[in-house]
Design a protein around this motif. Structure first.
Motif, PDB file in Angstrom:
ATOM      1  N   THR A   2       0.819  -1.206   0.000  1.00  0.00           N
ATOM      2  CA  THR A   2       0.000   0.000   0.000  1.00  0.00           C
ATOM      3  C   THR A   2       0.849   1.250   0.000  1.00  0.00           C
ATOM      4  O   THR A   2       0.416   2.301  -0.465  1.00  0.00           O
ATOM      5  CB  THR A   2      -0.924   0.018   1.231  1.00  0.00           C
ATOM      6  N   ARG A  46      -6.553   5.530  -3.976  1.00  0.00           N
ATOM      7  CA  ARG A  46      -7.827   5.091  -4.521  1.00  0.00           C
ATOM      8  C   ARG A  46      -7.708   4.959  -6.029  1.00  0.00           C
ATOM      9  O   ARG A  46      -6.844   5.563  -6.646  1.00  0.00           O
ATOM     10  CB  ARG A  46      -8.931   6.077  -4.152  1.00  0.00           C
ATOM     11  N   ALA A  48     -10.461  -2.018  -1.704  1.00  0.00           N
ATOM     12  CA  ALA A  48      -9.322  -1.231  -2.173  1.00  0.00           C
ATOM     13  C   ALA A  48      -8.444  -2.038  -3.121  1.00  0.00           C
ATOM     14  O   ALA A  48      -7.437  -1.535  -3.611  1.00  0.00           O
ATOM     15  CB  ALA A  48      -8.491  -0.761  -0.974  1.00  0.00           C
ATOM     16  N   SER A  63      -8.135   1.835   3.806  1.00  0.00           N
ATOM     17  CA  SER A  63      -8.112   2.272   2.412  1.00  0.00           C
ATOM     18  C   SER A  63      -9.412   1.958   1.686  1.00  0.00           C
ATOM     19  O   SER A  63      -9.482   2.085   0.461  1.00  0.00           O
ATOM     20  CB  SER A  63      -6.948   1.602   1.670  1.00  0.00           C
TER      21      SER A  63
END
Length: 858
Positions: A447, A454, A561, A748
């Motif tokens: 991440t 996004r 996500a 997320s």
């Protein structure tokens, strides 16, 4: 480009509201203020000069929408042929002359359905004249009412009318190049999902939301099951969840009040905003027809019709295209419709009549073009899907028909000048199952290394966030204030659980699910004792590897996500060889299972699921293939044209052993439609998993909780699973292997980033869910798994003391939770899993996917 309408509307007094109310609403509309239901109702009464002011506001909004769309001053129409595939119907609408009976068809020497040759003849003639749309219109499910319809379908080898519609759509695409627009009436989510790959757009008139008209004897929709407004609204919403460009509208003047008319417009606005799929709203005026129950009802007056169009334009705003059929008024009156905010004339045919309104012929295109020009506009042809959807492509246009659409479209998404449709093959996307994008999963799932927090289409792929928040407020999906403070009721529920844990009442189950303090401690203790009595003290695990073979997905799950657009930097798809390589690597490291899931990629062939399972089995014959969520099975079934059962059998023959019971989230559609824009409904999840069990494919079961749900949903979800497994037991079917509670990881997740969901469950929630799962599933599902990925070591140990007995797998890589922001890694060694159990004094043993103890030699 407003036009003067004063001469068309004589001054008449409003009927049921005061002139002051109308003028107050007008002043607010002119200022651009948001109108409520009462104001909209008042404006529907506008006449005379008030109506002139109203239409001027509507025209300005329409003009702004066309400018924003990049085609100022352009009014569109669709050159079409009308294909009445059958005029049989199970409904009895009081105004309809389209529908006929089998006897009428037989006396006229016609079949129950148009034959393939008849359909293709109409389509070919239309293509030769430059038409681009094949409008499939038909009655609702005639086989449910007429045995003659079912007999015809049986003779031709089709299970249903919709199966015939699908087959004929493919033939029209392949043999003529016309683009089908499907109007089969009420359809289920599953049926629309199966039809989307053969048609760029679909449609169904809402007509009206009035239950009075539907339920009252003598009213227009009485006795017509498919005119239930709740059912029709559900169709529009399901189409939105499936990202289908959808045409809908209202039939004005069938007995509805002006209040009901305003309610209906506002219902369409809500769906258009929430899902973005309402490409066009038709405001159609009622015309009385002989030989119908409503033959003596007056036609809708022009001024009332124009007021309805103008109010619809004002409420719907500039983005929604607004259509009025040009053949249902005198041609000179079309100018008034343009002045009220219309920007589309709908389908106009140079070949076929309007079979729904046969007494009203289409105007010639030359006359319509001249009239449109005289009002200051330019008339241009569009495709059956409106330009915004054509230009956007996926997820709105299925890859299997994107080539057909592109062959007819210009750069603006309209019909290319001079184009003549030519048949093209309808087939799975080219390229098979190939590696694309990033395949280094260690970087792809990091991440901190992602290009953004996004996906690139965050603002539109999930629907309108503001409308979603309003929807939650309306449905009270956030209602979490369910604490039970009455100690007596808590103790009573606990005693009931001790006596018969698997058969608690809803009330007792909810009391224990919301327990706190000492009562929660007692619930946890009971669950732990039931665990000990059922499976003993052993903590089990499986050595496995997760393989997320693609993260390209267009479903629009608002909690996910993991999903990416194909063009996003972090998008990837593994090739078959890469999937097999990872499986082989896992086998060499001691794994007995691969768990394989991926995004719903529109360009992934339906047969890819078979190929994936076969590739693993070919490379590693002894590997257990645990793969494909119910959503993937829906996708594969739709793309291959196989039933759920046939698809699962084919997958089993290809090497599939068991399926993960994911895509369940919460088995309550109220919550599901907040969590996800386009995932399968609850009943479809149940059908697929039950079918898998019936054909000998076992599954896990899951629940993701702690987002926009509440304890009542958790209880109901567990009871659904319990009921499914009890039916399995009654039939001697093994069914579920385990239940896996999945705490929502919020960091997320789009639905959290948009301010809609709460930040996951609390420790109390986690303890209650795991403990109550053990209690409510007692005697049916023996194994309760806890997720170290989502809870970490300490959280996992706490759940093992609250009824859980399994810690899942080593995973080796786990992309989905990691992308959502899980803090606990994506792999654990066997030693680390053993240490989790050792920390609470419990032995840890390796198992297989189906919970047999695994011998070291395996």
């Amino acid at each position: 480009m407003p036009c003067s309408l004063g001469s068309l509307f004589p001054m008449t007094a409003p009927i049921s509201v005061t002139p002051q109310q109308v003028r107050r609403g007008l002043a607010r509309a002119e200022r651009g203020a948001a109108l409520d239901h009462d104001e909209a109702t008042a404006l529907l009464h506008a006449r005379g000069e008030d109506l002139v002011r109203l239409t001027a506001v509507a025209a300005r909004i329409r003009d702004k929408g066309l400018e924003d769309a990049g085609r100022p001053g352009v009014i569109t129409f669709s050159p079409k042929v009308f294909i009445p595939i059958t005029q049989l119907c199970r409904d009895k609408c009081h105004y309809c002359t389209f529908v006929e009976t089998p006897g009428q068809l037989q006396r006229a020497g016609r079949g129950m359905f148009l034959s393939p040759d008849e359909i293709l003849t109409i389509a070919r003639e239309g293509a030769a004249l430059g038409c681009t749309e094949a409008l499939f219109t038909l009655g609702d499910r005639p086989e449910d009412r007429w045995p003659e319809a079912q007999a015809w379908l049986d003779e031709q080898g089709y299970d249903s009318t919709l199966a015939y519609v699908r087959a004929m759509s493919i033939r029209v695409l392949e043999e003529t190049g016309l683009l089908p627009h499907l109007n089969p009436g009420v359809m289920s989510w599953e049926e629309m999902n199966r039809l989307k790959p053969v048609a760029p757009s679909m449609g169904m008139m809402l007509e009206n939301t009035s239950r009075r008209i539907f339920e009252t004897k003598g009213e227009a929709h009485y006795g017509s099951p498919d005119k239930d407004p709740d059912v029709r609204l559900r169709v529009l919403e399901d189409a939105g969840r499936l990202s289908i460009p959808f045409t809908t509208g209202l039939l004005i003047g069938i007995g509805e009040t002006l209040e009901e008319r305003a309610e209906s417009i506002l219902a369409l606005r809500r769906i258009a905003r929430q899902y973005g799929n309402v490409q066009e709203v038709i405001i159609q005026n009622f015309r009385a027809k002989p030989d119908t129950a409503m033959r003596h009802t007056d036609d809708l007056a022009l001024d009332e019709y124009v007021a309805a169009i103008a109010v619809a334009r004002i409420l719907l705003g500039p983005k929604v295209r607004l259509q009025a059929p040009p053949n249902l008024v005198d041609l000179a009156e079309c100018t008034a419709l343009l002045g009220a905010g219309v920007d589309d004339w709908g389908g106009v045919s140079p070949l076929t009549p309007d079979h729904v309104n046969p007494e009203r012929p289409w105007p010639s295109l030359d006359r319509l073009r001249d009239l449109t020009a005289s009002a200051g506009f330019t008339l241009k042809a569009r495709l059956t899907a409106h330009p915004e959807y054509v230009r956007a492509g996926e997820p709105w246009i299925d890859p299997r028909i994107s080539g057909h659409v592109a062959a007819l479209a210009d750069d603006d998404g309209l019909v290319r000048d001079g184009v003549k449709p030519v048949g093209m093959p309808w087939q799975e996307p080219d390229g098979g199952f190939a590696s694309v994008g990033r395949t280094d999963l260690h970087s792809a799932v990091d991440t901190e290394g992602r290009s953004a927090d996004r996906r690139s289409d965050f603002e539109n792929v999930y629907g309108d966030w503001d409308e979603l928040k309003d929807s939650i407020l309306r449905s009270n999906a956030h209602g979490f204030n369910m604490k039970i403070r009455a100690t007596r009721s808590g103790l009573s529920a606990l005693r009931a659980a001790e006596k018969d844990p698997g058969n608690l009442s809803d009330e007792h189950a909810l009391t224990l699910m919301t327990a706190e303090g000492e009562l929660l401690d007692q619930v946890v203790a009971l669950a732990d004792q039931l665990r000990r009595d059922t499976v003993g003290d052993e903590v089990t695990y499986v050595v496995n590897r997760n393989i997320n073979f693609t993260n390209v997905c267009y479903v629009g799950c608002r909690f996910c996500a993991f999903a990416q657009r194909r063009t996003d930097e972090d998008a990837y798809s593994l090739s078959l060889d890469e999937v097999a390589d990872r499986a082989e690597e896992a086998w060499k490291l001691g794994a007995s299972e691969v768990c394989m899931q991926g995004g719903i990629d529109p360009e992934l062939p339906g047969t890819a699921y078979f190929d994936i399972a076969a590739a693993v089995k070919k490379r590693v014959p002894g590997m257990h293939v645990h793969a494909f969520s119910p959503m993937e099975i829906v996708n594969g079934s739709s793309r291959t044209g196989l039933s759920f059962e046939d698809f699962l059998i084919k997958a089993r023959e290809s090497g599939l052993d068991t399926i993960p019971g994911t895509a369940a989230e919460i088995l309550d559609d109220e919550v599901r439609w907040v969590l996800t824009k386009g995932k399968l409904p609850t009943k479809t999840w149940i059908e697929i998993v039950s079918t898998a069990h019936r054909v000998g494919i076992r599954s896990s079961s899951t629940m993701m909780y702690g987002h926009v749900d509440n304890p009542r949903h958790w209880v109901a979800h567990l009871k659904v699973l319990s009921g499914m497994q009890q039916r399995n037991i009654d039939q001697g079917i093994p069914g579920f292997t385990e239940f896996v509670p999945l705490p929502f990881v919020h960091h997320s997740a789009p639905i959290y980033l948009a301010g809609v969901a709460r930040p996951g469950p609390t420790l109390r929630d986690n303890l209650a869910v795991h403990a109550m799962a053990r209690i409510l599933l007692h005697g049916r599902i023996d194994n309760i798994q806890t997720s170290w990925v989502k809870l970490g070591t300490d959280g996992t140990r706490a759940m093992l003391n609250a009824g859980a007995n399994d810690v899942g797998g080593t995973l080796m890589e786990e992309t989905i939770s990691r992308m959502a922001g899980s803090e606990y890694g994506s792999a654990k060694t066997v030693e680390e899993l053993i240490e989790i159990g050792a920390g609470i004094g419990r032995p840890v043993v390796e198992r297989t996917t189906t919970y047999a103890r695994r011998r070291p030699a395996e």
